[in-house]
Design an enzyme around this catalytic site. Structure first.
Site, PDB file in Angstrom:
ATOM      1  N   GLY A  80       7.401  30.295 -16.384  1.00 11.67           N
ATOM      2  CA  GLY A  80       6.415  30.776 -15.412  1.00 11.67           C
ATOM      3  C   GLY A  80       6.110  32.284 -15.375  1.00 11.67           C
ATOM      4  N   GLY A  81       6.731  33.109 -14.629  1.00 12.02           N
ATOM      5  CA  GLY A  81       6.449  34.327 -14.548  1.00 12.02           C
ATOM      6  C   GLY A  81       6.378  35.299 -15.743  1.00 12.02           C
ATOM      7  N   ASN A  88       3.712  28.243 -18.132  1.00 13.19           N
ATOM      8  CA  ASN A  88       3.138  27.699 -16.910  1.00 13.19           C
ATOM      9  C   ASN A  88       2.643  28.653 -15.988  1.00 13.19           C
ATOM     10  OD1 ASN A  88       2.826  26.067 -14.814  1.00 13.19           O
ATOM     11  ND2 ASN A  88       4.616  25.402 -14.439  1.00 13.19           N
ATOM     12  N   HIS A  96       6.891  18.428 -12.398  1.00  9.08           N
ATOM     13  CA  HIS A  96       7.585  20.044 -12.221  1.00  9.08           C
ATOM     14  C   HIS A  96       8.034  19.659 -10.697  1.00  9.08           C
ATOM     15  CE1 HIS A  96       7.580  24.271 -11.266  1.00  9.08           C
ATOM     16  NE2 HIS A  96       8.045  24.390 -12.488  1.00  9.08           N
ATOM     17  N   LYS A 130       0.969  28.156 -13.478  1.00  2.00           N
ATOM     18  CA  LYS A 130       1.203  27.646 -12.249  1.00  2.00           C
ATOM     19  C   LYS A 130      -0.176  28.274 -11.295  1.00  2.00           C
ATOM     20  CE  LYS A 130       6.010  28.155 -12.186  1.00  2.00           C
ATOM     21  NZ  LYS A 130       7.311  28.357 -11.336  1.00  2.00           N
ATOM     22  N   SER A 153      13.445  31.250 -14.865  1.00  3.40           N
ATOM     23  CA  SER A 153      13.591  32.856 -14.729  1.00  3.40           C
ATOM     24  C   SER A 153      13.748  33.204 -16.372  1.00  3.40           C
ATOM     25  CB  SER A 153      14.698  33.412 -13.944  1.00  3.40           C
ATOM     26  OG  SER A 153      14.400  33.187 -12.565  1.00  3.40           O
ATOM     27  N   GLY A 188      11.811  31.194 -10.361  1.00  6.40           N
ATOM     28  CA  GLY A 188      11.116  32.285  -9.826  1.00  6.40           C
ATOM     29  C   GLY A 188      12.067  33.048  -8.787  1.00  6.40           C
ATOM     30  N   GLU A 204      14.629  22.177 -15.493  1.00  5.33           N
ATOM     31  CA  GLU A 204      14.324  23.266 -14.723  1.00  5.33           C
ATOM     32  C   GLU A 204      15.243  23.125 -13.515  1.00  5.33           C
ATOM     33  OE1 GLU A 204      10.455  25.233 -15.989  1.00  5.33           O
ATOM     34  OE2 GLU A 204      10.096  24.034 -14.398  1.00  5.33           O
ATOM     35  N   GLU A 218       7.789  21.834  -8.311  1.00  8.37           N
ATOM     36  CA  GLU A 218       6.991  22.105  -7.119  1.00  8.37           C
ATOM     37  C   GLU A 218       6.053  20.986  -6.794  1.00  8.37           C
ATOM     38  OE1 GLU A 218       5.600  25.590  -9.235  1.00  8.37           O
ATOM     39  OE2 GLU A 218       7.489  26.623  -8.818  1.00  8.37           O
TER      40      GLU A 218
HETATM   41  P1  13P Z   1       9.918  31.118 -13.659  1.00 14.46           P
HETATM   42  O1  13P Z   1      10.017  31.213 -15.032  1.00 14.46           O
HETATM   43  O2  13P Z   1       8.809  32.120 -13.036  1.00 14.46           O
HETATM   44  O3  13P Z   1      11.187  30.988 -13.317  1.00 14.46           O
HETATM   45  O4  13P Z   1       9.151  29.599 -13.625  1.00 14.46           O
HETATM   46  C1  13P Z   1       9.972  28.530 -14.470  1.00 14.46           C
HETATM   47  C2  13P Z   1       9.052  27.398 -14.139  1.00 14.46           C
HETATM   48  O5  13P Z   1       8.733  26.756 -13.152  1.00 14.46           O
HETATM   49  C3  13P Z   1       8.124  26.925 -15.401  1.00 14.46           C
HETATM   50  O6  13P Z   1       7.641  25.788 -15.282  1.00 14.46           O
END
Ligand code: 13P
Length: 255
Positions: free
Chosen positions: A238-239, A9, A99, A11, A217, A177, A171, A101
């Site tokens: 994500g990251g 993802n 999600h 983002k 993470s 994050g 999640e 967010e």
């Molecule tokens: P991180 O892997 O950066 O923690 O993000 C997870 C996420 O929200 C994937 O949708």
């Protein structure tokens, strides 16, 4: 045997030029026989979707492309929204919905997530349905009930044959994050509860076939412990999906 899913993802990261570069690097690393063991998906910002699809198509690379959101109506006066026929035409195979967010920043409700799930199924796109509790819900010890309620709401009105092809991503918001990953035991406990709730709704067979991912993470250093758990079928990342090498290492952790 459930096949792993590793979904990146991005983002709100990567301009078209940056996205194309990352897609090319991923494509260079990727070996098509990995597809026997793991389904790989890259969920990019809307504007990057078409150029990224073109990179993977040109390279005959078996990486799916997904959107990070969609609207459930097929067309009309919904300024700023993107429809499912639009992402379908581009070549999206998947779409993330619900999600945290989007729920927290943009007010997406369980009801909207359910409408999006139904519309995506109708449109032939696999929903990646995100669920997960905040830190305060976790600290109150109410996370099991909270996540089960999100699962029930997301799948309302969806029949068993369609449910089986959806993907659920657990999640925990407190692990996104933050560098604070859920332990494999914590992640497994809730992924098992997600599967158990699916079993309550649809029975054992759907519960055994649906893929439940962990996100928060996840990185090459902690992936193996998470992926070894019985009810964790991959990751929503994500990251660590923003660098070709770390995302590749995560894919390799499934092989
Ligand atoms: P991180 O892997 O950066 O923690 O993000 C997870 C996420 O929200 C994937 O949708």
């Amino acid at each position: 045997m459930r096949k792993y899913v590793m979904a990146g993802n991005w983002k709100m990261n990567n301009t078209i030029a940056e996205g194309v570069q990352l897609a090319q690097e991923l494509s260079n690393n990727y070996e098509n026989d990995w597809a026997d063991k793991v389904e790989v998906v890259t969920c990019t910002p809307y504007v990057d979707l078409k150029p990224v699809v073109e990179v993977f198509d040109f390279d005959k690379c078996n990486i799916g492309v997904g959107a990070q959101n969609c609207y459930f109506e097929p067309s009309g006066a919904f300024t700023g929204e993107i429809s499912i026929p639009m992402i379908k035409e581009i070549g999206c195979s998947h779409c993330i919905i619900g999600h945290s967010e989007r729920r927290e920043i943009f007010g997406e409700t369980n009801e909207m997530v359910n409408k999006k799930a139904q519309a995506l199924i109708e449109g032939g796109i696999t929903p990646i349905i995100c669920v997960g509790e905040s830190l305060s819900v976790r600290d109150d010890g109410k996370y099991d009930e909270f996540v089960r309620d999100q699962v029930k709401a997301a799948f309302a009105g969806i029949d068993a044959a369609d449910a089986e092809n959806c993907i659920v991503a657990y999640e925990p918001i407190w692990a996104i994050g933050t560098g604070r990953t859920a332990s494999p035991e914590q992640a497994e406990e809730v992924c098992a509860a997600v599967r158990d709730e699916i079993k309550n709704i649809y029975g054992e067979s759907v519960a055994q076939n649906i893929r439940v991912l962990y996100g928060g993470s996840m990185k090459p250093e902690n992936a193996e412990g998470l992926l070894a758990k019985e009810n964790i079928d991959g990751g929503l990342i994500g990251g660590a999906a923003l660098k070709a090498d770390s995302f590749t290492d995560l894919i390799k952790a499934c092989l």
